[in-house]
Design an enzyme around this catalytic site. Sequence first.
Site, PDB file in Angstrom:
ATOM      1  N   HIS A 112       0.870  -1.179   0.000  1.00 33.71           N
ATOM      2  CA  HIS A 112       0.000   0.000   0.000  1.00 33.71           C
ATOM      3  C   HIS A 112       0.913   1.237   0.000  1.00 33.71           C
ATOM      4  O   HIS A 112       2.028   1.183   0.522  1.00 33.71           O
ATOM      5  CB  HIS A 112      -0.844  -0.043   1.278  1.00 33.71           C
ATOM      6  CG  HIS A 112      -1.874   1.023   1.393  1.00 33.71           C
ATOM      7  ND1 HIS A 112      -1.597   2.279   1.873  1.00 33.71           N
ATOM      8  CD2 HIS A 112      -3.193   1.021   1.108  1.00 33.71           C
ATOM      9  CE1 HIS A 112      -2.703   3.000   1.893  1.00 33.71           C
ATOM     10  NE2 HIS A 112      -3.694   2.260   1.425  1.00 33.71           N
ATOM     11  N   ASP A 133       3.138  -4.629   8.055  1.00 27.80           N
ATOM     12  CA  ASP A 133       1.912  -3.857   7.827  1.00 27.80           C
ATOM     13  C   ASP A 133       0.751  -4.850   7.917  1.00 27.80           C
ATOM     14  O   ASP A 133       0.517  -5.636   7.002  1.00 27.80           O
ATOM     15  CB  ASP A 133       1.970  -3.189   6.453  1.00 27.80           C
ATOM     16  CG  ASP A 133       0.655  -2.492   6.104  1.00 27.80           C
ATOM     17  OD1 ASP A 133      -0.318  -2.627   6.861  1.00 27.80           O
ATOM     18  OD2 ASP A 133       0.611  -1.821   5.054  1.00 27.80           O
ATOM     19  N   GLN A 182      -4.463  -5.076   6.757  1.00 27.15           N
ATOM     20  CA  GLN A 182      -5.474  -5.984   6.201  1.00 27.15           C
ATOM     21  C   GLN A 182      -5.507  -7.328   6.919  1.00 27.15           C
ATOM     22  O   GLN A 182      -6.536  -8.000   6.904  1.00 27.15           O
ATOM     23  CB  GLN A 182      -5.214  -6.233   4.703  1.00 27.15           C
ATOM     24  CG  GLN A 182      -5.413  -5.013   3.830  1.00 27.15           C
ATOM     25  CD  GLN A 182      -6.849  -4.477   3.834  1.00 27.15           C
ATOM     26  OE1 GLN A 182      -7.797  -5.184   4.158  1.00 27.15           O
ATOM     27  NE2 GLN A 182      -7.010  -3.222   3.476  1.00 27.15           N
ATOM     28  N   LYS A 209     -10.641  -0.898  10.395  1.00 27.40           N
ATOM     29  CA  LYS A 209     -10.826  -2.077   9.531  1.00 27.40           C
ATOM     30  C   LYS A 209     -11.160  -3.308  10.365  1.00 27.40           C
ATOM     31  O   LYS A 209     -11.337  -4.394   9.833  1.00 27.40           O
ATOM     32  CB  LYS A 209      -9.557  -2.340   8.718  1.00 27.40           C
ATOM     33  CG  LYS A 209      -9.212  -1.230   7.717  1.00 27.40           C
ATOM     34  CD  LYS A 209      -8.018  -1.643   6.891  1.00 27.40           C
ATOM     35  CE  LYS A 209      -7.314  -0.489   6.205  1.00 27.40           C
ATOM     36  NZ  LYS A 209      -8.079   0.109   5.137  1.00 27.40           N
ATOM     37  N   CYS A 264      -4.799   2.551  -3.688  1.00 29.66           N
ATOM     38  CA  CYS A 264      -3.551   3.050  -3.085  1.00 29.66           C
ATOM     39  C   CYS A 264      -2.434   2.021  -3.231  1.00 29.66           C
ATOM     40  O   CYS A 264      -1.613   1.845  -2.301  1.00 29.66           O
ATOM     41  CB  CYS A 264      -3.734   3.423  -1.607  1.00 29.66           C
ATOM     42  SG  CYS A 264      -4.992   4.666  -1.355  1.00 29.66           S
TER      43      CYS A 264
HETATM   44  N1  C6P Z   1      -6.269   0.408   2.754  1.00 31.53           N
HETATM   45  C1  C6P Z   1      -8.121   0.100   1.228  1.00 31.53           C
HETATM   46  O1  C6P Z   1      -9.223   0.387   0.750  1.00 31.53           O
HETATM   47  P1  C6P Z   1      -5.034   3.644   7.025  1.00 31.53           P
HETATM   48  O2  C6P Z   1      -5.672   4.415   5.917  1.00 31.53           O
HETATM   49  O3  C6P Z   1      -3.838   4.350   7.589  1.00 31.53           O
HETATM   50  O4  C6P Z   1      -6.008   3.163   8.051  1.00 31.53           O
HETATM   51  O5  C6P Z   1      -4.491   2.285   6.364  1.00 31.53           O
HETATM   52  C2  C6P Z   1      -3.527   2.370   5.359  1.00 31.53           C
HETATM   53  C3  C6P Z   1      -3.269   1.014   4.797  1.00 31.53           C
HETATM   54  C4  C6P Z   1      -2.005   0.455   4.974  1.00 31.53           C
HETATM   55  N2  C6P Z   1      -1.722  -0.777   4.536  1.00 31.53           N
HETATM   56  C5  C6P Z   1      -2.641  -1.521   3.909  1.00 31.53           C
HETATM   57  C6  C6P Z   1      -2.284  -2.914   3.480  1.00 31.53           C
HETATM   58  C7  C6P Z   1      -3.924  -1.012   3.689  1.00 31.53           C
HETATM   59  O6  C6P Z   1      -4.829  -1.763   3.074  1.00 31.53           O
HETATM   60  C8  C6P Z   1      -4.247   0.297   4.132  1.00 31.53           C
HETATM   61  C9  C6P Z   1      -5.588   0.903   3.857  1.00 31.53           C
HETATM   62  C10 C6P Z   1      -7.611   0.864   2.421  1.00 31.53           C
HETATM   63  O7  C6P Z   1      -7.444  -0.800   0.767  1.00 31.53           O
HETATM   64  C11 C6P Z   1      -7.717   2.337   2.222  1.00 31.53           C
HETATM   65  S1  C6P Z   1      -6.709   2.925   0.894  1.00 31.53           S
END
Ligand code: C6P
Length: 416
Positions: free
Chosen positions: A127, A204, A207, A230, A370
Amino acid sequence: MNSDGGFDIERIRRDFPVLKREVNGRPLVYLDNAATSHRPVQVMAEITRFYRDINSNIHRGVHTLSVEATERFEAVRERMRDFIGAPHASEIIFTRNTTESINLVAHAWGRTFLEAGDEVLISEIEHHSNIVPWQMLRDARGIALRHIPMLPDGTLDLDEARRLIGPRTKLLSITLMSNALGTIVPVAELAELARAQGARVLVDAAQAAPHMPIDVGDLGADFLACSAHKMLGPTGVGVLWGRRELLEEMPPFLGGGDMIASVSLEESTWNELPHKFEAGTPNIAGVVGFGAALDYLEAVGMDAIRSHEVDLTSYALDRLIDVPGVTLYGPLDPELRGGVVSFGLEGVHPHDIGQVLDGEGVAIRAGHHCAQPVMRRLDIAATARASFYLYNTREEVDVLEAAVREAADFFGGFGG
Ligand code: C6P
Protein backbone atom coordinates in the site's frame (compact mmCIF):
# COMPACT_ATOMS: atom_id res chain seq x y z
CA MET A 1 -28.00 -17.29 5.64
CA ASN A 2 -25.50 -19.95 6.45
CA SER A 3 -23.93 -20.75 9.76
CA ASP A 4 -20.28 -21.50 9.57
CA GLY A 5 -17.32 -22.58 11.67
CA GLY A 6 -19.25 -22.45 14.93
CA PHE A 7 -20.58 -18.93 14.55
CA ASP A 8 -24.03 -17.85 13.64
CA ILE A 9 -23.98 -15.25 10.88
CA GLU A 10 -27.60 -14.28 11.30
CA ARG A 11 -26.92 -13.41 14.91
CA ILE A 12 -23.77 -11.52 13.95
CA ARG A 13 -25.66 -9.54 11.31
CA ARG A 14 -28.19 -8.38 13.90
CA ASP A 15 -25.32 -6.56 15.65
CA PHE A 16 -24.71 -4.43 12.53
CA PRO A 17 -27.85 -2.31 11.96
CA VAL A 18 -26.42 -0.70 8.82
CA LEU A 19 -26.67 -4.09 7.09
CA LYS A 20 -30.44 -3.72 7.19
CA ARG A 21 -30.25 -0.61 5.02
CA GLU A 22 -31.51 -0.39 1.51
CA VAL A 23 -29.40 1.28 -1.15
CA ASN A 24 -31.06 2.29 -4.40
CA GLY A 25 -34.10 0.27 -3.41
CA ARG A 26 -32.09 -2.94 -2.85
CA PRO A 27 -30.82 -4.55 0.35
CA LEU A 28 -27.28 -3.30 1.01
CA VAL A 29 -24.56 -5.83 0.18
CA TYR A 30 -21.48 -4.31 1.79
CA LEU A 31 -18.34 -5.69 0.17
CA ASP A 32 -15.94 -2.82 0.85
CA ASN A 33 -14.54 -4.11 4.11
CA ALA A 34 -10.90 -3.72 3.08
CA ALA A 35 -11.53 0.05 2.96
CA THR A 36 -13.31 0.11 6.30
CA SER A 37 -15.51 -2.32 8.19
CA HIS A 38 -18.80 -1.57 9.89
CA ARG A 39 -19.06 -1.41 13.67
CA PRO A 40 -21.36 -3.56 15.80
CA VAL A 41 -23.82 -2.00 18.27
CA GLN A 42 -21.53 -3.12 21.09
CA VAL A 43 -18.80 -0.74 19.87
CA MET A 44 -21.20 2.16 19.40
CA ALA A 45 -22.71 1.53 22.84
CA GLU A 46 -19.27 1.52 24.47
CA ILE A 47 -18.39 4.86 22.87
CA THR A 48 -21.75 6.37 23.87
CA ARG A 49 -21.35 5.03 27.42
CA PHE A 50 -17.89 6.57 27.63
CA TYR A 51 -19.12 10.01 26.59
CA ARG A 52 -22.28 9.76 28.67
CA ASP A 53 -20.84 8.47 31.93
CA ILE A 54 -17.13 9.32 32.01
CA ASN A 55 -15.75 11.69 29.36
CA SER A 56 -12.54 13.00 30.92
CA ASN A 57 -8.99 13.41 29.79
CA ILE A 58 -6.54 10.67 30.69
CA HIS A 59 -3.27 10.54 32.65
CA ARG A 60 -3.85 14.06 33.99
CA GLY A 61 -6.45 14.37 36.66
CA VAL A 62 -6.77 13.10 40.17
CA HIS A 63 -10.54 13.29 39.96
CA THR A 64 -12.64 10.16 39.66
CA LEU A 65 -13.76 10.58 36.06
CA SER A 66 -10.20 11.09 34.84
CA VAL A 67 -9.03 8.05 36.75
CA GLU A 68 -11.88 5.98 35.25
CA ALA A 69 -11.11 7.26 31.75
CA THR A 70 -7.44 6.36 32.20
CA GLU A 71 -8.34 2.88 33.43
CA ARG A 72 -10.62 2.25 30.43
CA PHE A 73 -8.01 3.53 28.00
CA GLU A 74 -5.16 1.53 29.51
CA ALA A 75 -7.27 -1.64 29.66
CA VAL A 76 -7.50 -1.52 25.85
CA ARG A 77 -3.73 -1.37 25.61
CA GLU A 78 -3.58 -4.64 27.52
CA ARG A 79 -6.41 -6.02 25.38
CA MET A 80 -4.43 -5.22 22.22
CA ARG A 81 -1.25 -6.69 23.67
CA ASP A 82 -3.09 -9.94 24.14
CA PHE A 83 -4.70 -9.76 20.66
CA ILE A 84 -1.33 -9.74 18.88
CA GLY A 85 0.61 -11.84 21.40
CA ALA A 86 2.96 -9.00 22.37
CA PRO A 87 5.08 -9.40 25.51
CA HIS A 88 4.34 -6.01 27.17
CA ALA A 89 1.40 -3.59 27.15
CA SER A 90 3.89 -0.68 27.21
CA GLU A 91 4.91 -1.71 23.68
CA ILE A 92 1.44 -0.84 22.32
CA ILE A 93 1.29 2.72 21.02
CA PHE A 94 -1.98 4.28 19.98
CA THR A 95 -1.76 6.32 16.80
CA ARG A 96 -4.39 7.56 14.35
CA ASN A 97 -4.03 4.72 11.84
CA THR A 98 -1.61 2.35 10.10
CA THR A 99 -0.26 5.21 8.02
CA GLU A 100 0.78 7.16 11.10
CA SER A 101 2.24 4.04 12.71
CA ILE A 102 4.53 3.40 9.72
CA ASN A 103 5.50 7.07 9.52
CA LEU A 104 6.36 6.97 13.23
CA VAL A 105 8.88 4.19 12.59
CA ALA A 106 10.26 5.87 9.47
CA HIS A 107 10.85 9.10 11.40
CA ALA A 108 11.79 8.04 14.89
CA TRP A 109 13.70 4.86 14.03
CA GLY A 110 14.68 5.39 10.39
CA ARG A 111 16.04 8.91 10.69
CA THR A 112 17.97 7.99 13.83
CA PHE A 113 19.49 4.66 12.95
CA LEU A 114 19.80 4.52 9.15
CA GLU A 115 22.46 6.19 7.05
CA ALA A 116 23.64 6.33 3.45
CA GLY A 117 24.37 2.84 2.14
CA ASP A 118 21.74 1.13 4.32
CA GLU A 119 18.85 -0.58 2.58
CA VAL A 120 15.15 -0.73 3.31
CA LEU A 121 13.38 -3.59 1.57
CA ILE A 122 9.68 -3.43 0.76
CA SER A 123 7.64 -5.30 -1.86
CA GLU A 124 5.88 -4.40 -5.06
CA ILE A 125 2.46 -5.14 -3.54
CA GLU A 126 2.65 -2.59 -0.73
CA HIS A 127 0.00 0.00 0.00
CA HIS A 128 1.26 3.56 -0.57
CA SER A 129 1.49 3.91 3.24
CA ASN A 130 4.33 1.42 3.20
CA ILE A 131 6.10 2.97 0.21
CA VAL A 132 5.96 6.75 0.50
CA PRO A 133 7.41 7.09 4.05
CA TRP A 134 10.45 5.07 2.93
CA GLN A 135 10.88 7.18 -0.19
CA MET A 136 10.82 10.26 2.04
CA LEU A 137 13.40 8.63 4.30
CA ARG A 138 15.54 7.71 1.28
CA ASP A 139 15.48 11.33 0.11
CA ALA A 140 16.31 12.63 3.59
CA ARG A 141 19.00 10.11 4.52
CA GLY A 142 20.41 8.76 1.25
CA ILE A 143 19.47 5.16 2.03
CA ALA A 144 18.58 2.73 -0.76
CA LEU A 145 15.00 1.52 -1.16
CA ARG A 146 14.60 -1.88 -2.79
CA HIS A 147 11.55 -4.00 -3.47
CA ILE A 148 10.68 -7.68 -3.80
CA PRO A 149 8.98 -8.04 -7.20
CA MET A 150 5.51 -9.43 -7.69
CA LEU A 151 4.93 -12.49 -9.87
CA PRO A 152 2.05 -12.48 -12.38
CA ASP A 153 -0.23 -14.36 -9.94
CA GLY A 154 0.14 -11.61 -7.32
CA THR A 155 2.49 -13.56 -5.02
CA LEU A 156 6.02 -12.34 -4.31
CA ASP A 157 9.15 -13.61 -6.05
CA LEU A 158 10.70 -15.36 -3.07
CA ASP A 159 13.86 -16.35 -4.95
CA GLU A 160 14.46 -12.70 -5.67
CA ALA A 161 13.65 -11.89 -2.03
CA ARG A 162 16.40 -14.29 -0.91
CA ARG A 163 18.82 -12.54 -3.25
CA LEU A 164 17.81 -9.06 -2.10
CA ILE A 165 18.07 -9.70 1.65
CA GLY A 166 21.72 -9.17 2.54
CA PRO A 167 24.10 -7.50 4.97
CA ARG A 168 23.04 -4.01 3.86
CA THR A 169 19.37 -4.72 4.58
CA LYS A 170 18.50 -2.82 7.74
CA LEU A 171 14.73 -3.06 7.54
CA LEU A 172 12.23 -5.34 5.86
CA SER A 173 8.91 -3.48 5.82
CA ILE A 174 6.25 -5.71 4.39
CA THR A 175 2.55 -6.30 4.24
CA LEU A 176 1.07 -9.49 5.65
CA MET A 177 -1.92 -9.23 3.33
CA SER A 178 -2.22 -7.18 0.14
CA ASN A 179 -5.20 -4.85 0.07
CA ALA A 180 -5.27 -4.79 -3.73
CA LEU A 181 -5.00 -8.54 -4.44
CA GLY A 182 -5.55 -10.29 -1.14
CA THR A 183 -2.18 -12.08 -1.34
CA ILE A 184 -1.01 -13.40 2.02
CA VAL A 185 2.75 -12.91 2.22
CA PRO A 186 4.94 -15.55 3.98
CA VAL A 187 6.18 -12.90 6.38
CA ALA A 188 7.61 -15.30 8.98
CA GLU A 189 9.86 -16.91 6.34
CA LEU A 190 11.04 -13.55 5.02
CA ALA A 191 11.48 -12.16 8.53
CA GLU A 192 13.76 -15.06 9.43
CA LEU A 193 16.00 -14.30 6.46
CA ALA A 194 16.03 -10.59 7.31
CA ARG A 195 16.78 -11.15 10.98
CA ALA A 196 19.62 -13.51 10.12
CA GLN A 197 21.21 -10.46 8.45
CA GLY A 198 20.60 -8.32 11.53
CA ALA A 199 17.73 -6.41 9.89
CA ARG A 200 14.56 -5.25 11.65
CA VAL A 201 11.13 -6.28 10.42
CA LEU A 202 8.03 -4.09 10.22
CA VAL A 203 4.75 -5.83 9.40
CA ASP A 204 1.91 -3.86 7.83
CA ALA A 205 -1.03 -5.76 9.29
CA ALA A 206 -3.73 -3.27 8.22
CA GLN A 207 -5.47 -5.98 6.20
CA ALA A 208 -4.37 -9.06 8.13
CA ALA A 209 -5.14 -8.07 11.74
CA PRO A 210 -8.91 -7.83 11.12
CA HIS A 211 -9.14 -11.19 9.40
CA MET A 212 -6.73 -13.75 10.85
CA PRO A 213 -4.99 -14.58 14.12
CA ILE A 214 -1.83 -12.53 14.62
CA ASP A 215 1.13 -13.33 16.83
CA VAL A 216 4.07 -10.94 16.62
CA GLY A 217 6.44 -13.61 17.97
CA ASP A 218 5.43 -16.17 15.33
CA LEU A 219 5.82 -13.53 12.63
CA GLY A 220 9.31 -12.63 13.81
CA ALA A 221 8.31 -8.97 13.78
CA ASP A 222 9.98 -5.99 15.45
CA PHE A 223 7.17 -3.56 14.59
CA LEU A 224 3.56 -4.13 13.57
CA ALA A 225 1.01 -1.58 12.39
CA CYS A 226 -2.78 -1.80 12.05
CA SER A 227 -5.95 0.34 12.03
CA ALA A 228 -9.00 -0.05 14.29
CA HIS A 229 -11.45 1.06 11.59
CA LYS A 230 -10.83 -2.08 9.53
CA MET A 231 -11.39 -4.31 12.57
CA LEU A 232 -14.88 -3.25 13.71
CA GLY A 233 -13.50 -0.29 15.65
CA PRO A 234 -13.80 3.46 15.14
CA THR A 235 -11.89 5.60 12.66
CA GLY A 236 -9.01 7.66 14.00
CA VAL A 237 -7.41 4.89 16.07
CA GLY A 238 -4.36 2.95 14.97
CA VAL A 239 -1.78 0.80 16.68
CA LEU A 240 1.95 0.54 16.47
CA TRP A 241 3.50 -2.34 18.33
CA GLY A 242 7.27 -2.27 18.67
CA ARG A 243 9.78 -4.36 20.63
CA ARG A 244 10.54 -2.58 23.86
CA GLU A 245 14.32 -2.34 23.36
CA LEU A 246 13.77 -0.64 20.01
CA LEU A 247 11.10 1.75 21.23
CA GLU A 248 13.28 2.65 24.18
CA GLU A 249 16.24 3.66 22.06
CA MET A 250 14.09 5.64 19.60
CA PRO A 251 13.54 9.38 20.04
CA PRO A 252 9.95 10.65 20.14
CA PHE A 253 8.00 11.24 16.94
CA LEU A 254 5.80 14.18 17.98
CA GLY A 255 6.58 16.58 20.82
CA GLY A 256 4.04 18.02 23.23
CA GLY A 257 1.97 17.18 26.26
CA ASP A 258 1.96 13.73 27.88
CA MET A 259 5.15 12.55 26.13
CA ILE A 260 7.54 14.36 28.48
CA ALA A 261 8.98 13.63 31.91
CA SER A 262 10.06 17.24 32.52
CA VAL A 263 10.22 20.45 30.52
CA SER A 264 12.20 23.62 31.06
CA LEU A 265 12.41 26.49 28.64
CA GLU A 266 15.78 25.10 27.54
CA GLU A 267 15.18 21.37 27.26
CA SER A 268 12.92 18.41 27.94
CA THR A 269 13.21 14.80 28.93
CA TRP A 270 10.95 12.03 27.70
CA ASN A 271 8.24 10.09 29.43
CA GLU A 272 8.49 6.32 29.70
CA LEU A 273 6.89 3.94 27.17
CA PRO A 274 4.34 4.05 25.71
CA HIS A 275 3.65 7.69 26.57
CA LYS A 276 6.83 8.91 24.88
CA PHE A 277 5.09 8.23 21.57
CA GLU A 278 1.62 9.50 22.48
CA ALA A 279 1.85 13.29 22.40
CA GLY A 280 -1.32 15.26 23.05
CA THR A 281 -4.84 14.11 23.87
CA PRO A 282 -5.56 10.89 21.98
CA ASN A 283 -8.87 9.62 20.61
CA ILE A 284 -9.88 8.38 24.07
CA ALA A 285 -13.46 7.36 23.27
CA GLY A 286 -12.22 5.77 20.05
CA VAL A 287 -9.67 3.64 21.88
CA VAL A 288 -12.32 2.62 24.41
CA GLY A 289 -14.63 1.66 21.53
CA PHE A 290 -11.79 -0.28 19.95
CA GLY A 291 -11.62 -2.36 23.12
CA ALA A 292 -15.22 -3.45 22.51
CA ALA A 293 -14.30 -4.30 18.89
CA LEU A 294 -11.44 -6.52 20.08
CA ASP A 295 -13.82 -8.22 22.52
CA TYR A 296 -16.26 -8.81 19.68
CA LEU A 297 -13.61 -10.27 17.36
CA GLU A 298 -12.29 -12.59 20.04
CA ALA A 299 -15.77 -13.73 21.05
CA VAL A 300 -16.41 -14.80 17.45
CA GLY A 301 -12.86 -16.14 17.15
CA MET A 302 -10.18 -15.13 14.67
CA ASP A 303 -9.78 -18.69 13.40
CA ALA A 304 -13.50 -18.90 12.72
CA ILE A 305 -13.44 -15.53 10.93
CA ARG A 306 -10.54 -16.66 8.78
CA SER A 307 -12.20 -19.94 7.79
CA HIS A 308 -15.48 -18.17 7.03
CA GLU A 309 -13.64 -15.78 4.71
CA VAL A 310 -11.71 -18.59 3.01
CA ASP A 311 -15.10 -20.18 2.29
CA LEU A 312 -16.59 -16.93 0.93
CA THR A 313 -13.49 -16.16 -1.14
CA SER A 314 -13.37 -19.62 -2.63
CA TYR A 315 -17.09 -19.40 -3.44
CA ALA A 316 -16.70 -15.91 -4.98
CA LEU A 317 -13.73 -16.98 -7.12
CA ASP A 318 -15.72 -19.98 -8.39
CA ARG A 319 -18.72 -17.81 -9.23
CA LEU A 320 -16.88 -14.93 -10.86
CA ILE A 321 -14.49 -17.02 -12.94
CA ASP A 322 -17.45 -18.19 -15.03
CA VAL A 323 -18.70 -14.70 -15.83
CA PRO A 324 -17.82 -13.92 -19.47
CA GLY A 325 -15.17 -11.21 -19.79
CA VAL A 326 -14.05 -11.36 -16.13
CA THR A 327 -10.35 -11.39 -15.22
CA LEU A 328 -9.49 -12.32 -11.63
CA TYR A 329 -6.31 -10.89 -10.12
CA GLY A 330 -4.22 -12.38 -7.33
CA PRO A 331 -3.56 -16.00 -6.35
CA LEU A 332 -6.41 -18.38 -7.17
CA ASP A 333 -5.83 -20.59 -4.11
CA PRO A 334 -8.11 -19.14 -1.36
CA GLU A 335 -5.69 -20.39 1.30
CA LEU A 336 -3.07 -18.02 -0.10
CA ARG A 337 -5.25 -14.96 0.04
CA GLY A 338 -7.47 -13.00 2.35
CA GLY A 339 -11.10 -12.16 1.67
CA VAL A 340 -10.29 -9.73 -1.13
CA VAL A 341 -11.33 -10.43 -4.72
CA SER A 342 -10.00 -7.98 -7.31
CA PHE A 343 -11.33 -8.32 -10.81
CA GLY A 344 -11.79 -6.62 -14.15
CA LEU A 345 -14.36 -6.90 -16.90
CA GLU A 346 -13.17 -6.77 -20.48
CA GLY A 347 -13.93 -3.43 -22.08
CA VAL A 348 -15.51 -1.97 -18.92
CA HIS A 349 -13.85 0.55 -16.62
CA PRO A 350 -13.90 -0.61 -12.99
CA HIS A 351 -15.66 2.63 -12.01
CA ASP A 352 -18.52 1.69 -14.34
CA ILE A 353 -18.64 -1.76 -12.72
CA GLY A 354 -18.80 -0.02 -9.34
CA GLN A 355 -21.67 2.16 -10.49
CA VAL A 356 -23.76 -0.70 -11.88
CA LEU A 357 -23.15 -2.66 -8.68
CA ASP A 358 -24.14 0.33 -6.54
CA GLY A 359 -27.41 0.45 -8.48
CA GLU A 360 -27.97 -3.10 -7.22
CA GLY A 361 -27.11 -2.14 -3.63
CA VAL A 362 -23.66 -3.77 -3.84
CA ALA A 363 -20.83 -1.67 -2.36
CA ILE A 364 -17.39 -2.46 -3.74
CA ARG A 365 -14.31 -0.30 -4.30
CA ALA A 366 -13.03 0.56 -7.77
CA GLY A 367 -9.65 2.17 -8.39
CA HIS A 368 -5.96 1.59 -7.76
CA HIS A 369 -6.58 0.94 -4.05
CA CYS A 370 -3.55 3.05 -3.09
CA ALA A 371 -1.37 0.35 -4.64
CA GLN A 372 -0.37 1.92 -7.94
CA PRO A 373 2.77 -0.23 -8.39
CA VAL A 374 0.50 -3.33 -8.43
CA MET A 375 -1.65 -1.77 -11.15
CA ARG A 376 1.44 -0.83 -13.13
CA ARG A 377 2.81 -4.38 -12.89
CA LEU A 378 -0.54 -5.78 -14.09
CA ASP A 379 -0.63 -3.11 -16.81
CA ILE A 380 -4.07 -1.90 -15.80
CA ALA A 381 -5.32 1.41 -14.41
CA ALA A 382 -7.64 0.00 -11.77
CA THR A 383 -9.59 -3.03 -10.54
CA ALA A 384 -13.00 -3.62 -9.06
CA ARG A 385 -12.55 -5.06 -5.58
CA ALA A 386 -14.99 -6.98 -3.40
CA SER A 387 -13.79 -7.56 0.14
CA PHE A 388 -15.51 -9.71 2.74
CA TYR A 389 -15.87 -9.80 6.49
CA LEU A 390 -17.44 -11.94 9.18
CA TYR A 391 -20.99 -10.68 8.44
CA ASN A 392 -20.98 -11.45 4.70
CA THR A 393 -22.78 -14.46 3.29
CA ARG A 394 -22.72 -16.72 0.25
CA GLU A 395 -26.09 -15.23 -0.72
CA GLU A 396 -24.43 -11.83 -0.93
CA VAL A 397 -21.78 -13.31 -3.22
CA ASP A 398 -24.66 -14.51 -5.43
CA VAL A 399 -25.97 -10.93 -5.57
CA LEU A 400 -22.45 -9.75 -6.48
CA GLU A 401 -22.21 -12.30 -9.27
CA ALA A 402 -25.61 -11.36 -10.69
CA ALA A 403 -24.69 -7.67 -10.62
CA VAL A 404 -21.35 -8.33 -12.35
CA ARG A 405 -23.19 -10.32 -15.03
CA GLU A 406 -25.52 -7.37 -15.46
CA ALA A 407 -22.54 -4.99 -15.86
CA ALA A 408 -20.98 -7.40 -18.37
CA ASP A 409 -24.22 -7.50 -20.29
CA PHE A 410 -24.81 -3.76 -20.18
CA PHE A 411 -21.34 -2.55 -21.10
CA GLY A 412 -19.53 -5.44 -22.61
CA GLY A 413 -22.14 -7.39 -24.49
CA PHE A 414 -20.89 -10.58 -22.83
CA GLY A 415 -24.20 -11.40 -21.12
CA GLY A 416 -24.19 -15.04 -20.21
N1 C6P B 1 -6.27 0.41 2.75
C1 C6P B 1 -8.12 0.10 1.23
O1 C6P B 1 -9.22 0.39 0.75
P1 C6P B 1 -5.03 3.64 7.03
O2 C6P B 1 -5.67 4.42 5.92
O3 C6P B 1 -3.84 4.35 7.59
O4 C6P B 1 -6.01 3.16 8.05
O5 C6P B 1 -4.49 2.28 6.36
C2 C6P B 1 -3.53 2.37 5.36
C3 C6P B 1 -3.27 1.01 4.80
C4 C6P B 1 -2.01 0.46 4.97
N2 C6P B 1 -1.72 -0.78 4.54
C5 C6P B 1 -2.64 -1.52 3.91
C6 C6P B 1 -2.28 -2.91 3.48
C7 C6P B 1 -3.92 -1.01 3.69
O6 C6P B 1 -4.83 -1.76 3.07
C8 C6P B 1 -4.25 0.30 4.13
C9 C6P B 1 -5.59 0.90 3.86
C10 C6P B 1 -7.61 0.86 2.42
O7 C6P B 1 -7.44 -0.80 0.77
C11 C6P B 1 -7.72 2.34 2.22
S1 C6P B 1 -6.71 2.93 0.89
